[in-house]
Design a protein around this motif. Structure first.
Motif, PDB file in Angstrom:
ATOM      1  N   PHE A 198     -34.024 137.240  20.932  1.00  0.00           N
ATOM      2  CA  PHE A 198     -34.655 138.287  20.122  1.00  0.00           C
ATOM      3  C   PHE A 198     -34.270 138.164  18.648  1.00  0.00           C
ATOM      4  CE2 PHE A 198     -34.661 139.976  24.390  1.00  0.00           C
ATOM      5  CZ  PHE A 198     -35.917 140.543  24.494  1.00  0.00           C
ATOM      6  N   LEU A 199     -33.006 137.857  18.397  1.00  0.00           N
ATOM      7  CA  LEU A 199     -32.543 137.748  17.021  1.00  0.00           C
ATOM      8  C   LEU A 199     -33.142 136.531  16.339  1.00  0.00           C
ATOM      9  CD1 LEU A 199     -28.795 138.827  17.386  1.00  0.00           C
ATOM     10  CD2 LEU A 199     -30.880 140.224  17.314  1.00  0.00           C
ATOM     11  N   THR A 200     -33.209 135.411  17.054  1.00  0.00           N
ATOM     12  CA  THR A 200     -33.806 134.196  16.506  1.00  0.00           C
ATOM     13  C   THR A 200     -35.284 134.415  16.206  1.00  0.00           C
ATOM     14  OG1 THR A 200     -32.201 132.827  17.679  1.00  0.00           O
ATOM     15  CG2 THR A 200     -34.199 131.735  16.933  1.00  0.00           C
ATOM     16  N   LEU A 201     -35.997 135.083  17.111  1.00  0.00           N
ATOM     17  CA  LEU A 201     -37.407 135.406  16.864  1.00  0.00           C
ATOM     18  C   LEU A 201     -37.553 136.251  15.608  1.00  0.00           C
ATOM     19  CD1 LEU A 201     -38.600 136.217  20.489  1.00  0.00           C
ATOM     20  CD2 LEU A 201     -39.527 134.414  19.014  1.00  0.00           C
ATOM     21  N   GLY A 202     -36.680 137.230  15.444  1.00  0.00           N
ATOM     22  CA  GLY A 202     -36.739 138.102  14.273  1.00  0.00           C
ATOM     23  C   GLY A 202     -36.453 137.373  12.977  1.00  0.00           C
ATOM     24  N   ARG A 203     -35.667 136.321  13.056  1.00  0.00           N
ATOM     25  CA  ARG A 203     -35.350 135.525  11.859  1.00  0.00           C
ATOM     26  C   ARG A 203     -36.410 134.462  11.589  1.00  0.00           C
ATOM     27  NH1 ARG A 203     -29.666 134.527  14.476  1.00  0.00           N
ATOM     28  NH2 ARG A 203     -28.670 136.529  14.060  1.00  0.00           N
ATOM     29  N   GLY A 204     -37.308 134.259  12.545  1.00  0.00           N
ATOM     30  CA  GLY A 204     -38.333 133.241  12.385  1.00  0.00           C
ATOM     31  C   GLY A 204     -37.791 131.825  12.459  1.00  0.00           C
ATOM     32  N   GLU A 205     -36.705 131.647  13.177  1.00  0.00           N
ATOM     33  CA  GLU A 205     -36.062 130.333  13.295  1.00  0.00           C
ATOM     34  C   GLU A 205     -36.488 129.636  14.586  1.00  0.00           C
ATOM     35  OE1 GLU A 205     -31.955 131.464  13.303  1.00  0.00           O
ATOM     36  OE2 GLU A 205     -31.916 131.833  11.146  1.00  0.00           O
ATOM     37  N   PRO A 206     -36.433 128.312  14.619  1.00  0.00           N
ATOM     38  CA  PRO A 206     -36.693 127.604  15.876  1.00  0.00           C
ATOM     39  C   PRO A 206     -35.516 127.796  16.834  1.00  0.00           C
ATOM     40  CG  PRO A 206     -36.131 126.046  14.141  1.00  0.00           C
ATOM     41  CD  PRO A 206     -36.199 127.410  13.498  1.00  0.00           C
ATOM     42  N   PHE A 207     -35.777 127.578  18.114  1.00  0.00           N
ATOM     43  CA  PHE A 207     -34.741 127.751  19.125  1.00  0.00           C
ATOM     44  C   PHE A 207     -34.001 126.445  19.350  1.00  0.00           C
ATOM     45  CE2 PHE A 207     -37.643 131.130  19.758  1.00  0.00           C
ATOM     46  CZ  PHE A 207     -36.801 132.202  19.957  1.00  0.00           C
ATOM     47  N   ALA A 208     -32.699 126.502  19.135  1.00  0.00           N
ATOM     48  CA  ALA A 208     -31.879 125.311  19.315  1.00  0.00           C
ATOM     49  C   ALA A 208     -31.570 125.066  20.795  1.00  0.00           C
ATOM     50  CB  ALA A 208     -30.585 125.453  18.526  1.00  0.00           C
ATOM     51  N   HIS A 209     -31.583 126.133  21.595  1.00  0.00           N
ATOM     52  CA  HIS A 209     -31.167 126.022  22.996  1.00  0.00           C
ATOM     53  C   HIS A 209     -32.191 126.665  23.922  1.00  0.00           C
ATOM     54  CE1 HIS A 209     -27.288 124.546  21.664  1.00  0.00           C
ATOM     55  NE2 HIS A 209     -27.223 125.564  20.829  1.00  0.00           N
ATOM     56  N   VAL A 210     -33.400 126.129  23.933  1.00  0.00           N
ATOM     57  CA  VAL A 210     -34.456 126.657  24.806  1.00  0.00           C
ATOM     58  C   VAL A 210     -34.002 126.650  26.263  1.00  0.00           C
ATOM     59  CG1 VAL A 210     -36.790 126.197  25.680  1.00  0.00           C
ATOM     60  CG2 VAL A 210     -36.326 126.022  23.242  1.00  0.00           C
ATOM     61  N   GLU A 211     -33.220 125.661  26.636  1.00  0.00           N
ATOM     62  CA  GLU A 211     -32.775 125.530  28.025  1.00  0.00           C
ATOM     63  C   GLU A 211     -31.913 126.695  28.498  1.00  0.00           C
ATOM     64  OE1 GLU A 211     -29.438 123.935  25.560  1.00  0.00           O
ATOM     65  OE2 GLU A 211     -31.623 123.708  25.478  1.00  0.00           O
ATOM     66  N   ARG A 212     -31.397 127.497  27.585  1.00  0.00           N
ATOM     67  CA  ARG A 212     -30.551 128.631  27.971  1.00  0.00           C
ATOM     68  C   ARG A 212     -31.356 129.857  28.376  1.00  0.00           C
ATOM     69  NH1 ARG A 212     -25.794 128.264  23.416  1.00  0.00           N
ATOM     70  NH2 ARG A 212     -25.077 126.195  24.031  1.00  0.00           N
ATOM     71  N   ALA A 213     -32.665 129.831  28.152  1.00  0.00           N
ATOM     72  CA  ALA A 213     -33.508 130.947  28.589  1.00  0.00           C
ATOM     73  C   ALA A 213     -33.442 131.030  30.116  1.00  0.00           C
ATOM     74  CB  ALA A 213     -34.934 130.755  28.116  1.00  0.00           C
ATOM     75  N   LYS A 214     -33.437 132.237  30.631  1.00  0.00           N
ATOM     76  CA  LYS A 214     -33.173 132.458  32.052  1.00  0.00           C
ATOM     77  C   LYS A 214     -34.306 132.027  32.979  1.00  0.00           C
ATOM     78  CE  LYS A 214     -29.209 134.647  31.462  1.00  0.00           C
ATOM     79  NZ  LYS A 214     -28.254 133.746  30.918  1.00  0.00           N
ATOM     80  N   SER A 215     -35.554 131.996  32.499  1.00  0.00           N
ATOM     81  CA  SER A 215     -36.665 131.663  33.400  1.00  0.00           C
ATOM     82  C   SER A 215     -37.467 130.479  32.868  1.00  0.00           C
ATOM     83  CB  SER A 215     -37.584 132.871  33.569  1.00  0.00           C
ATOM     84  OG  SER A 215     -38.406 133.035  32.429  1.00  0.00           O
ATOM     85  N   GLU A 216     -38.101 129.783  33.778  1.00  0.00           N
ATOM     86  CA  GLU A 216     -38.957 128.659  33.402  1.00  0.00           C
ATOM     87  C   GLU A 216     -40.123 129.142  32.549  1.00  0.00           C
ATOM     88  OE1 GLU A 216     -40.565 125.282  32.475  1.00  0.00           O
ATOM     89  OE2 GLU A 216     -38.618 125.437  33.437  1.00  0.00           O
TER      90      GLU A 216
END
Length: 187
Positions: A45-63
């Motif tokens: 949520f914080l990364t989305l709010g900053r408009g930054e790319p995700f460095a660790h997509v693999e850490r998201a809980k669901s496929e």
């Protein structure tokens, strides 16, 4: 210091009050203590709010979430929108995916979609509403249909009975809250 939920909420509080640096420091501390923790969810949520790319997509809980975040990183707006729109009628193992989808919709300027996804999330689990006050949703607060979410969730009725939180601007219908700070004073 080891309570990952407390640290995650602290990250969100720092971000909501405009202190991204401290939010990042709390995240790094959490990563040192436990590499897989609730702060990874908050950080989305914080990364989305900053408009930054995700460095660790693999850490998201669901496929489902990992695939949308990867599309977002790749700049595939059409793919992201398709997936989010399917989420309006889809079924997921947890209600949190609707909140994540709402945040992604808000981050790409699809505020009405964000509101509708948040309504789905709060229908399942009303406590999800706390995410709506994070900076990723700032523009969403100003959308004309934001009132529908607040009415649907019972927030406006509560504010009518007990008054809005102090941080809310004193608009007649209590719809727009400004969570950004200017120095030490709230705007």
């Amino acid at each position: 210091p080891l309570n990952s939920y407390g640290r995650g909420f602290l990250m969100a509080a720092y971000e909501a009050t405009g202190n991204s640096i401290q939010a990042r420091l709390e995240y790094e501390t959490g990563e040192e203590l436990t590499p897989a923790w609730w702060g990874d969810t908050v950080d989305i949520f914080l990364t989305l709010g900053r408009g930054e790319p995700f460095a660790h997509v693999e850490r998201a809980k669901s496929e489902d979430l990992r695939s949308v975040l990867a599309m977002l990183n790749d700049g595939d707006r059409a793919g992201v929108l398709s997936k989010l729109n399917r989420g309006l009628t889809g079924e997921f193992p947890t209600s949190s995916i609707f909140v994540h989808y709402a945040a992604i919709a808000a981050a790409i300027g699809e505020d009405e979609l964000a509101i509708n996804l948040m309504i789905r999330a709060t229908d399942i689990l009303p406590i999800h509403l706390h995410w709506i006050w994070l900076p990723v949703f700032t523009e969403t607060w100003h959308h004309p249909n934001f009132r529908n979410l607040l009415e649907h969730a019972g927030v406006l009725a509560y504010w009518e009975q007990y008054g809005p939180p102090e941080i809310c601007e004193s608009s007649p219908d209590y719809l727009v809250c400004n969570m950004h700070t200017a120095g030490n004073e709230l705007k």
